[in-house]
Design a protein around this motif. Structure first.
Motif, mmCIF file in Angstrom:
data_model
loop_
_atom_site.group_PDB
_atom_site.id
_atom_site.type_symbol
_atom_site.label_atom_id
_atom_site.label_comp_id
_atom_site.label_asym_id
_atom_site.label_seq_id
_atom_site.Cartn_x
_atom_site.Cartn_y
_atom_site.Cartn_z
ATOM 1 N N SER A 101 0.827 -1.208 0.000
ATOM 2 C CA SER A 101 0.000 0.000 0.000
ATOM 3 C C SER A 101 0.859 1.254 0.000
ATOM 4 O O SER A 101 0.509 2.254 -0.612
ATOM 5 C CB SER A 101 -0.951 0.004 1.196
ATOM 6 N N PHE A 128 -8.062 -2.958 -0.526
ATOM 7 C CA PHE A 128 -6.971 -3.151 0.422
ATOM 8 C C PHE A 128 -7.114 -4.520 1.076
ATOM 9 O O PHE A 128 -8.229 -4.984 1.337
ATOM 10 C CB PHE A 128 -7.005 -2.076 1.518
ATOM 11 N N CYS A 130 -5.383 -6.929 4.330
ATOM 12 C CA CYS A 130 -4.484 -6.983 5.488
ATOM 13 C C CYS A 130 -3.809 -8.341 5.565
ATOM 14 O O CYS A 130 -4.439 -9.336 5.939
ATOM 15 C CB CYS A 130 -5.251 -6.696 6.775
ATOM 16 N N TRP A 292 -7.360 -2.698 11.433
ATOM 17 C CA TRP A 292 -7.194 -3.919 10.666
ATOM 18 C C TRP A 292 -7.162 -5.181 11.510
ATOM 19 O O TRP A 292 -6.564 -5.209 12.592
ATOM 20 C CB TRP A 292 -5.904 -3.850 9.857
ATOM 21 N N ARG A 316 3.725 -4.150 9.514
ATOM 22 C CA ARG A 316 2.403 -3.950 8.933
ATOM 23 C C ARG A 316 2.513 -4.185 7.443
ATOM 24 O O ARG A 316 3.370 -3.600 6.772
ATOM 25 C CB ARG A 316 1.913 -2.517 9.204
ATOM 26 N N ILE A 318 -0.072 -4.147 4.339
ATOM 27 C CA ILE A 318 -1.364 -3.967 3.687
ATOM 28 C C ILE A 318 -1.099 -3.914 2.187
ATOM 29 O O ILE A 318 -0.279 -3.116 1.722
ATOM 30 C CB ILE A 318 -2.054 -2.667 4.144
#
Length: 323
Positions: A101, A128, A130, A292, A316, A318
């Motif tokens: 992302s 999107f 996760c 998320w 993280r 995404i």
């Protein structure tokens, strides 16, 4: 501004002040199995275009989607995935027109924006996914574009009404910001020139191989189905005042016309820094967070809804695709 809008067929969550929130779809609520196949079954019997117009953003939660099962679901939501050509955010391509992302440092927030609203053409849908949730923070804030537009000071809205002039200096492999090769996913100058001509952009090659691009775009947009007017530009993300201390320091040593990117009013006059900060502050204040959970999908109408990113700690991941 048109008052035409469409009421959702299913309840859409609202905040304490009545503000819009994304709809959350869970397996039990729609009567399917808690699996990727269950989600595919639900999507196969749903008018996805209408779903997105009515709810504007939808979170699919609890279906156990993984990177291995992502494509089967994504193909129903994004029939024709777009390459991130002329994108200005740092990303890595990890699949079939599937990208990280953003790779912007974790400690910084990313302000609200509609993806590629500075471009001649932009994606209408964003998905999107996760893969890894942050240890803390890392929410994706989303904001109703009409609410953002109506909450901006009338003086600022009026100043932006003629549009936004974006400028880019894309280096030839060494320099600040992105190279033109990374931006257009090619090292073919002729292909880049043809793309920019089709995008109604002004461009020129500099002696050092840098590509200088100027685009005049709208500051607001009417939704193609509802007619609702929304704030739709990325002036604050291109303007030095909206990019933090590092950008301000860069602006002190690099001539304005050579900055990697910048934004001006339509006539080329400078945008006051206080206007930029006001737009950013309003967008972030009116946004609601999508916190998320691993396996979540967030499906967004890229005209109705702007998105950003909260700062985070830990790992993280995404992923994002567009159509």
């Amino acid at each position: 501004m048109s008052s035409v809008d469409t009421a959702p067929t299913a309840p859409t969550a609202t905040g304490a002040n009545g503000d819009w929130r994304p709809r959350i779809v869970r397996p039990a609520e729609v009567g399917v199995a808690a699996s990727p196949e269950g989600l595919q079954e639900f999507l196969g019997g749903t008018d996805i275009g209408r779903l997105l117009v009515e709810d504007r953003a939808v979170v699919f939660r609890g279906f156990g989607v993984s990177t291995g099962t992502y494509d089967g679901v994504a193909d129903l939501l994004l029939p024709d995935r777009l390459a991130y050509v002329h994108g200005n955010s740092p990303r890595t391509k990890v699949g079939r027109n599937l990208y990280t992302s953003t790779e912007y440092p974790a400690e910084f927030e990313i302000s609200m924006h509609n993806e590629m609203s500075y471009a001649h053409a932009w994606p209408s849908r964003i998905l999107f996914f996760c893969d890894v949730a942050a240890a803390t923070g890392g929410a994706t804030p989303v904001v109703d574009g009409r609410l953002w537009f109506e909450s901006i000071d009338p003086e600022v809205r009026a100043a932006f009404a003629p549009g936004v002039r974006y400028t880019q200096n894309l280096h030839d492999g060494v320099g600040f910001g992105k190279s033109w090769q990374a931006t257009f996913e090619t090292d073919d100058r002729a292909a880049v020139e043809a793309f920019l001509d089709g995008a109604e952009a002004e461009w020129s090659w500099q002696p050092d191989g840098t590509l200088r691009v100027t685009q005049l775009r709208r500051a607001t947009l009417e939704h193609p189905v509802t007619g609702t007017e929304v704030w739709f530009n990325q002036a604050d993300q291109w303007h030095v005042a909206g990019l933090g201390e590092d950008a301000a320091a860069l602006a002190e040593i690099v001539p304005e016309e050579e900055l990697p990117q910048n934004a001006f009013f339509a006539d080329g006059s400078p945008i006051p820094a206080e206007y930029i900060r006001h737009v950013q502050e309003v967008g972030m204040r009116k946004a609601v967070n999508v916190d998320w959970e691993v396996g979540d999908l967030l499906f967004v109408d890229n005209v109705s809804v702007a998105h950003g990113r909260r700062a985070f700690t830990g790992q993280r991941r995404i992923l994002v695709a567009m159509s």
